[in-house]
Write a protein that holds these residues in place. Structure first.
Motif, PDB file in Angstrom:
ATOM      1  N   ARG A  98       0.828  -1.201   0.000  1.00 32.92           N
ATOM      2  CA  ARG A  98       0.000   0.000   0.000  1.00 32.92           C
ATOM      3  C   ARG A  98       0.862   1.251   0.000  1.00 32.92           C
ATOM      4  O   ARG A  98       2.011   1.244   0.440  1.00 32.92           O
ATOM      5  CB  ARG A  98      -0.968  -0.018   1.195  1.00 32.92           C
ATOM      6  CG  ARG A  98      -0.489   0.664   2.490  1.00 32.92           C
ATOM      7  CD  ARG A  98       0.453  -0.187   3.251  1.00 32.92           C
ATOM      8  NE  ARG A  98       0.661   0.328   4.618  1.00 32.92           N
ATOM      9  CZ  ARG A  98       1.786   0.197   5.281  1.00 32.92           C
ATOM     10  NH1 ARG A  98       2.800  -0.438   4.738  1.00 32.92           N
ATOM     11  NH2 ARG A  98       1.908   0.680   6.519  1.00 32.92           N
ATOM     12  N   ASP A  99       0.253   2.329  -0.476  1.00 34.64           N
ATOM     13  CA  ASP A  99       0.834   3.661  -0.424  1.00 34.64           C
ATOM     14  C   ASP A  99      -0.190   4.521   0.309  1.00 34.64           C
ATOM     15  O   ASP A  99      -1.174   4.973  -0.284  1.00 34.64           O
ATOM     16  CB  ASP A  99       1.098   4.185  -1.831  1.00 34.64           C
ATOM     17  CG  ASP A  99       1.792   5.545  -1.836  1.00 34.64           C
ATOM     18  OD1 ASP A  99       1.657   6.295  -0.837  1.00 34.64           O
ATOM     19  OD2 ASP A  99       2.444   5.868  -2.832  1.00 34.64           O
ATOM     20  N   ASN A 100       0.031   4.721   1.595  1.00 35.33           N
ATOM     21  CA  ASN A 100      -0.956   5.428   2.406  1.00 35.33           C
ATOM     22  C   ASN A 100      -1.150   6.883   1.955  1.00 35.33           C
ATOM     23  O   ASN A 100      -2.247   7.427   2.062  1.00 35.33           O
ATOM     24  CB  ASN A 100      -0.566   5.381   3.878  1.00 35.33           C
ATOM     25  CG  ASN A 100      -0.731   3.991   4.472  1.00 35.33           C
ATOM     26  OD1 ASN A 100      -1.407   3.135   3.909  1.00 35.33           O
ATOM     27  ND2 ASN A 100      -0.108   3.766   5.613  1.00 35.33           N
ATOM     28  N   ALA A 101      -0.099   7.500   1.474  1.00 36.71           N
ATOM     29  CA  ALA A 101      -0.203   8.891   1.031  1.00 36.71           C
ATOM     30  C   ALA A 101      -1.155   9.030  -0.153  1.00 36.71           C
ATOM     31  O   ALA A 101      -1.773  10.072  -0.354  1.00 36.71           O
ATOM     32  CB  ALA A 101       1.168   9.422   0.668  1.00 36.71           C
ATOM     33  N   LYS A 102      -1.254   7.956  -0.948  1.00 40.03           N
ATOM     34  CA  LYS A 102      -2.115   7.986  -2.134  1.00 40.03           C
ATOM     35  C   LYS A 102      -3.405   7.196  -1.926  1.00 40.03           C
ATOM     36  O   LYS A 102      -4.198   7.072  -2.864  1.00 40.03           O
ATOM     37  CB  LYS A 102      -1.366   7.405  -3.339  1.00 40.03           C
ATOM     38  CG  LYS A 102      -0.143   8.208  -3.750  1.00 40.03           C
ATOM     39  CD  LYS A 102       0.540   7.566  -4.961  1.00 40.03           C
ATOM     40  CE  LYS A 102       1.755   8.360  -5.389  1.00 40.03           C
ATOM     41  NZ  LYS A 102       2.428   7.741  -6.565  1.00 40.03           N
ATOM     42  N   ASN A 103      -3.608   6.656  -0.734  1.00 39.05           N
ATOM     43  CA  ASN A 103      -4.785   5.808  -0.473  1.00 39.05           C
ATOM     44  C   ASN A 103      -4.912   4.722  -1.539  1.00 39.05           C
ATOM     45  O   ASN A 103      -6.009   4.463  -2.064  1.00 39.05           O
ATOM     46  CB  ASN A 103      -6.069   6.636  -0.403  1.00 39.05           C
ATOM     47  CG  ASN A 103      -6.161   7.463   0.858  1.00 39.05           C
ATOM     48  OD1 ASN A 103      -5.576   7.134   1.886  1.00 39.05           O
ATOM     49  ND2 ASN A 103      -6.875   8.567   0.784  1.00 39.05           N
ATOM     50  N   THR A 104      -3.813   4.100  -1.854  1.00 37.21           N
ATOM     51  CA  THR A 104      -3.761   3.129  -2.940  1.00 37.21           C
ATOM     52  C   THR A 104      -3.179   1.810  -2.449  1.00 37.21           C
ATOM     53  O   THR A 104      -2.239   1.802  -1.653  1.00 37.21           O
ATOM     54  CB  THR A 104      -2.931   3.675  -4.105  1.00 37.21           C
ATOM     55  OG1 THR A 104      -3.550   4.861  -4.606  1.00 37.21           O
ATOM     56  CG2 THR A 104      -2.844   2.660  -5.240  1.00 37.21           C
ATOM     57  N   VAL A 105      -3.770   0.734  -2.927  1.00 38.43           N
ATOM     58  CA  VAL A 105      -3.278  -0.598  -2.624  1.00 38.43           C
ATOM     59  C   VAL A 105      -2.944  -1.298  -3.932  1.00 38.43           C
ATOM     60  O   VAL A 105      -3.591  -1.056  -4.958  1.00 38.43           O
ATOM     61  CB  VAL A 105      -4.311  -1.398  -1.801  1.00 38.43           C
ATOM     62  CG1 VAL A 105      -5.581  -1.674  -2.601  1.00 38.43           C
ATOM     63  CG2 VAL A 105      -3.720  -2.696  -1.286  1.00 38.43           C
ATOM     64  N   TYR A 106      -1.918  -2.132  -3.886  1.00 35.65           N
ATOM     65  CA  TYR A 106      -1.446  -2.835  -5.078  1.00 35.65           C
ATOM     66  C   TYR A 106      -1.474  -4.347  -4.832  1.00 35.65           C
ATOM     67  O   TYR A 106      -1.334  -4.803  -3.691  1.00 35.65           O
ATOM     68  CB  TYR A 106      -0.027  -2.416  -5.430  1.00 35.65           C
ATOM     69  CG  TYR A 106       0.152  -0.933  -5.604  1.00 35.65           C
ATOM     70  CD1 TYR A 106       0.573  -0.140  -4.542  1.00 35.65           C
ATOM     71  CD2 TYR A 106      -0.116  -0.319  -6.816  1.00 35.65           C
ATOM     72  CE1 TYR A 106       0.732   1.227  -4.682  1.00 35.65           C
ATOM     73  CE2 TYR A 106       0.043   1.049  -6.976  1.00 35.65           C
ATOM     74  CZ  TYR A 106       0.464   1.822  -5.913  1.00 35.65           C
ATOM     75  OH  TYR A 106       0.609   3.171  -6.069  1.00 35.65           O
ATOM     76  N   LEU A 107      -1.622  -5.089  -5.910  1.00 32.45           N
ATOM     77  CA  LEU A 107      -1.503  -6.537  -5.837  1.00 32.45           C
ATOM     78  C   LEU A 107      -0.556  -6.975  -6.950  1.00 32.45           C
ATOM     79  O   LEU A 107      -0.891  -6.863  -8.134  1.00 32.45           O
ATOM     80  CB  LEU A 107      -2.859  -7.226  -5.995  1.00 32.45           C
ATOM     81  CG  LEU A 107      -2.825  -8.750  -5.806  1.00 32.45           C
ATOM     82  CD1 LEU A 107      -2.534  -9.094  -4.335  1.00 32.45           C
ATOM     83  CD2 LEU A 107      -4.151  -9.389  -6.232  1.00 32.45           C
TER      84      LEU A 107
END
Length: 122
Positions: free
Chosen positions: A72-81
């Motif tokens: 995850r990238d908390n600064a971007k509110n983004t999660v990756y798989l």
């Protein structure tokens, strides 16, 4: 109020790799967890991987351990798989999930993305 938008799905050959991304936006006060679920035709939706946003703790389905990585990238509110060594049985619609609070007193609610198709085939 909260939108989850997935990207990165598509067709990949067995043994190949694919990276999914999910960005959360809208009225977000805090995110507890974000994760990925999948649903194959004729089957129930199942958890693939989940991540706790504040400490990075993860949980994986046994079928993907050692092959998939959630981050995850908390600064971007983004999660990756990150999906590696994919198999035909990984073919499914992949849905992003977020457990989100929209205000400091609202409590946690479940939000879902629209889904992105992943097809593993030669």
């Amino acid at each position: 109020q909260v939108q989850l938008v997935e990207s990165g799905g598509g067709l990949v050959q067995p043994g190949g790799s694919l990276r999914l991304a999910c960005a959360a936006s809208g009225s977000i006060f805090s995110i507890d967890t974000m994760g990925w679920y999948r649903q194959a035709p004729g089957k129930q939706r199942e958890l693939v991987a989940n991540i706790i946003t504040y400490n990075g703790g993860t949980d994986y389905a046994d079928s993907v351990k050692g092959r998939f990585t959630i981050s995850r990238d908390n600064a971007k509110n983004t999660v990756y798989l990150e999906m590696n060594s994919v198999k035909p049985e990984d073919t499914a619609v992949y849905y992003c999930n977020g457990v989100v609070a929209t205000t400091w007193k609202s409590g946690w609610d479940n939000y879902w993305g629209q889904g992105t198709q992943v097809t593993v085939s030669s």
